[in-house]
Design a protein around this motif. Structure first.
Motif, PDB file in Angstrom:
ATOM      1  N   GLY A   6      37.336  -0.717  49.227  1.00 27.14           N
ATOM      2  CA  GLY A   6      36.512  -1.233  50.308  1.00 27.14           C
ATOM      3  C   GLY A   6      35.722  -0.155  51.007  1.00 27.14           C
ATOM      4  N   ARG A   7      35.071  -0.567  52.083  1.00 30.08           N
ATOM      5  CA  ARG A   7      34.245   0.374  52.836  1.00 30.08           C
ATOM      6  C   ARG A   7      35.093   1.256  53.740  1.00 30.08           C
ATOM      7  NH1 ARG A   7      28.425  -0.744  55.644  1.00 30.08           N
ATOM      8  NH2 ARG A   7      28.158   1.326  56.538  1.00 30.08           N
ATOM      9  N   LYS A   8      36.203   0.747  54.232  1.00 29.80           N
ATOM     10  CA  LYS A   8      37.106   1.533  55.070  1.00 29.80           C
ATOM     11  C   LYS A   8      38.364   1.851  54.287  1.00 29.80           C
ATOM     12  CE  LYS A   8      35.463  -0.273  59.489  1.00 29.80           C
ATOM     13  NZ  LYS A   8      35.821  -0.964  60.746  1.00 29.80           N
ATOM     14  N   VAL A   9      38.675   3.127  54.150  1.00 31.99           N
ATOM     15  CA  VAL A   9      39.819   3.568  53.360  1.00 31.99           C
ATOM     16  C   VAL A   9      40.678   4.477  54.237  1.00 31.99           C
ATOM     17  CG1 VAL A   9      38.592   3.378  51.166  1.00 31.99           C
ATOM     18  CG2 VAL A   9      38.507   5.521  52.447  1.00 31.99           C
ATOM     19  N   ASP A  51      43.208   2.880  49.205  1.00 26.96           N
ATOM     20  CA  ASP A  51      42.640   1.631  49.701  1.00 26.96           C
ATOM     21  C   ASP A  51      43.621   0.916  50.614  1.00 26.96           C
ATOM     22  OD1 ASP A  51      40.562  -0.425  49.710  1.00 26.96           O
ATOM     23  OD2 ASP A  51      42.000  -1.639  48.603  1.00 26.96           O
ATOM     24  N   ASP A  52      44.907   1.082  50.340  1.00 27.88           N
ATOM     25  CA  ASP A  52      45.975   0.504  51.152  1.00 27.88           C
ATOM     26  C   ASP A  52      47.020   1.597  51.368  1.00 27.88           C
ATOM     27  OD1 ASP A  52      48.838  -1.079  51.087  1.00 27.88           O
ATOM     28  OD2 ASP A  52      47.303  -2.226  52.137  1.00 27.88           O
ATOM     29  N   PRO A  53      47.634   1.688  52.556  1.00 26.85           N
ATOM     30  CA  PRO A  53      48.622   2.757  52.785  1.00 26.85           C
ATOM     31  C   PRO A  53      49.795   2.733  51.824  1.00 26.85           C
ATOM     32  CG  PRO A  53      47.958   1.776  54.872  1.00 26.85           C
ATOM     33  CD  PRO A  53      47.354   0.928  53.799  1.00 26.85           C
ATOM     34  N   LYS A  54      50.077   1.587  51.208  1.00 33.21           N
ATOM     35  CA  LYS A  54      51.193   1.493  50.280  1.00 33.21           C
ATOM     36  C   LYS A  54      50.789   1.680  48.822  1.00 33.21           C
ATOM     37  CE  LYS A  54      53.671  -1.769  53.274  1.00 33.21           C
ATOM     38  NZ  LYS A  54      54.308  -3.119  53.354  1.00 33.21           N
ATOM     39  N   SER A  55      49.511   1.773  48.559  1.00 40.31           N
ATOM     40  CA  SER A  55      49.047   1.842  47.171  1.00 40.31           C
ATOM     41  C   SER A  55      48.941   3.288  46.701  1.00 40.31           C
ATOM     42  CB  SER A  55      47.682   1.158  47.039  1.00 40.31           C
ATOM     43  OG  SER A  55      46.725   1.833  47.834  1.00 40.31           O
ATOM     44  N   VAL A  91      55.006  12.756  50.368  1.00 33.66           N
ATOM     45  CA  VAL A  91      54.231  12.929  51.596  1.00 33.66           C
ATOM     46  C   VAL A  91      53.566  11.624  52.006  1.00 33.66           C
ATOM     47  CG1 VAL A  91      52.279  14.139  52.624  1.00 33.66           C
ATOM     48  CG2 VAL A  91      53.871  15.380  51.160  1.00 33.66           C
ATOM     49  N   LEU A  92      52.947  10.934  51.040  1.00 31.17           N
ATOM     50  CA  LEU A  92      52.226   9.696  51.361  1.00 31.17           C
ATOM     51  C   LEU A  92      53.179   8.595  51.811  1.00 31.17           C
ATOM     52  CD1 LEU A  92      49.611   9.673  48.457  1.00 31.17           C
ATOM     53  CD2 LEU A  92      49.259  10.360  50.832  1.00 31.17           C
ATOM     54  N   SER A  93      54.354   8.536  51.218  1.00 28.99           N
ATOM     55  CA  SER A  93      55.314   7.524  51.636  1.00 28.99           C
ATOM     56  C   SER A  93      55.922   7.852  53.000  1.00 28.99           C
ATOM     57  CB  SER A  93      56.426   7.386  50.589  1.00 28.99           C
ATOM     58  OG  SER A  93      57.111   8.621  50.415  1.00 28.99           O
ATOM     59  N   THR A  94      56.010   9.158  53.327  1.00 29.24           N
ATOM     60  CA  THR A  94      56.542   9.543  54.631  1.00 29.24           C
ATOM     61  C   THR A  94      55.596   9.154  55.759  1.00 29.24           C
ATOM     62  OG1 THR A  94      57.717  11.400  53.607  1.00 29.24           O
ATOM     63  CG2 THR A  94      57.409  11.485  55.998  1.00 29.24           C
ATOM     64  N   VAL A  95      54.304   9.334  55.540  1.00 24.32           N
ATOM     65  CA  VAL A  95      53.303   9.018  56.578  1.00 24.32           C
ATOM     66  C   VAL A  95      52.711   7.628  56.371  1.00 24.32           C
ATOM     67  CG1 VAL A  95      52.761  11.449  56.878  1.00 24.32           C
ATOM     68  CG2 VAL A  95      51.451  10.104  55.250  1.00 24.32           C
ATOM     69  N   GLN A  96      53.405   6.787  55.642  1.00 21.19           N
ATOM     70  CA  GLN A  96      52.879   5.448  55.329  1.00 21.19           C
ATOM     71  C   GLN A  96      52.621   4.615  56.584  1.00 21.19           C
ATOM     72  OE1 GLN A  96      55.180   3.352  52.377  1.00 21.19           O
ATOM     73  NE2 GLN A  96      54.669   1.361  53.261  1.00 21.19           N
ATOM     74  N   SER A  97      53.502   4.723  57.576  1.00 20.49           N
ATOM     75  CA  SER A  97      53.360   3.937  58.798  1.00 20.49           C
ATOM     76  C   SER A  97      52.394   4.543  59.799  1.00 20.49           C
ATOM     77  CB  SER A  97      54.728   3.761  59.464  1.00 20.49           C
ATOM     78  OG  SER A  97      55.294   5.024  59.780  1.00 20.49           O
ATOM     79  N   VAL A  98      51.873   5.731  59.515  1.00 17.51           N
ATOM     80  CA  VAL A  98      50.949   6.406  60.424  1.00 17.51           C
ATOM     81  C   VAL A  98      49.527   6.007  60.050  1.00 17.51           C
ATOM     82  CG1 VAL A  98      50.137   8.631  61.294  1.00 17.51           C
ATOM     83  CG2 VAL A  98      52.547   8.331  60.681  1.00 17.51           C
ATOM     84  N   SER A  99      48.815   5.396  60.996  1.00 17.24           N
ATOM     85  CA  SER A  99      47.419   5.029  60.740  1.00 17.24           C
ATOM     86  C   SER A  99      46.481   6.177  61.083  1.00 17.24           C
ATOM     87  CB  SER A  99      47.041   3.780  61.530  1.00 17.24           C
ATOM     88  OG  SER A  99      47.272   3.988  62.922  1.00 17.24           O
ATOM     89  N   VAL A 100      46.686   6.779  62.243  1.00 21.09           N
ATOM     90  CA  VAL A 100      45.882   7.926  62.677  1.00 21.09           C
ATOM     91  C   VAL A 100      46.814   8.933  63.333  1.00 21.09           C
ATOM     92  CG1 VAL A 100      43.994   8.724  64.141  1.00 21.09           C
ATOM     93  CG2 VAL A 100      43.847   6.492  63.052  1.00 21.09           C
ATOM     94  N   GLY A 101      46.756  10.186  62.889  1.00 23.42           N
ATOM     95  CA  GLY A 101      47.600  11.197  63.517  1.00 23.42           C
ATOM     96  C   GLY A 101      47.699  12.448  62.669  1.00 23.42           C
TER      97      GLY A 101
END
Length: 270
Positions: free
Chosen positions: A99-102, A120-124, A201-211
């Motif tokens: 999508g346009r926002k990733v 594209d998705d925090p879990k993907s 790393v990606l799974s650790t910060v999965q719940s973080v949207s911005v930070g």
């Protein structure tokens, strides 16, 4: 005899002339009186309906008839039964288009190279994973200036296609990029697959949207940073802009709108 006939004819003509009346030119002829118009104020004027008005009357009558029929007849509720063959199995996954926002994540050890992952998705799984030609500490220093522009360039390589001819492959599949940071050449960035450490790393910060922050590492051979120092990360939403098949850009979005640091990453195939 002839003379007598002539005298008689003359007498007749003179009599006829005497009987004729000469009407002067300025004489007004009398016209018959015009009958007075009847008073129509007290009479009703009947106007014929146009064809459109007649159709509207017929339509309104037909609609009222249908409404009366629906009121008299009650229809049962239609219930669609649950069909198991309509549901998709859970183990199948359909990969959506980017999508346009990733979601973009910059991470790496303080003295090691920084990596950039696009999801594209925090879990993907990341659709793009680049190891940039600069250390994490250098990126933090550049971010403190308030404006960071990273340009990645690569050569266009033609790939043969079935049926003859050639074309360039996907932009994200390019293996090597020449990297520029704020106009300065830094070296070469490489595209790589997602490893176990990357996925940790990606799974650790999965719940973080911005930070941004530090990820604690376990003291084992697979997850320990060793001499490269602690692992830092910065995660944010990026706006993806596609210029063409050979150019894309990612702009970091600041949700607060308080004029924070600007980060832009450009991909260009020339």
């Amino acid at each position: 005899m002839k003379r007598q006939e002539l005298i008689a004819l003359q007498r007749n003509s003179s009599c006829s002339r005497s009987t004729r009346k000469i009407i002067p030119s300025n004489h007004m002829r009398s016209t018959p009186p015009i009958p007075e118009q009847e008073d129509l104020s007290d009479k009703l004027l009947i106007r014929r309906d146009s064809p459109v008005q007649r159709l509207n009357k017929i339509h309104s009558r037909f609609s009222s008839l249908l409404r009366s029929i629906f009121k008299m007849v009650s229809f049962p509720n239609i219930i669609i039964p649950n069909c198991k063959w309509l549901s998709l199995p859970t183990h199948l996954s359909i990969t959506p288009s980017l999508g346009r926002k990733v979601t973009g994540t910059l991470f790496g050890h303080r003295r090691g190279h920084v990596s950039f992952a696009v999801q594209d998705d925090p879990k993907s799984e990341p659709v793009l994973l680049l190891e940039l030609a600069m250390s994490t500490s250098m990126l933090v220093k550049e971010m403190s200036s308030g404006l960071v522009r990273i340009a990645l360039e690569c050569d266009k390589v033609q790939v043969p296609v079935p049926g003859g001819g050639t074309r360039s492959g996907k932009l994200f599949n390019e293996p090597t990029w020449t990297m520029y940071c704020n106009g300065r050449k830094c070296g070469y960035a490489t595209s790589r697959t997602c490893t176990g450490l990357d996925w940790h790393v990606l799974s650790t910060v999965q719940s973080v949207s911005v930070g941004a922050g530090v990820i604690p590492m376990m003291e084992d051979g697979r997850k320990s940073g060793g001499s490269e120092g602690e692992l830092l990360y910065m995660r944010a939403k990026f706006e993806r802009v596609v210029g063409s098949r050979d150019s894309e850009a990612f702009y970091m979005m600041n949700p607060d709108g308080n004029g924070g640091p600007e980060l832009s990453i450009f991909l260009l195939r020339i």
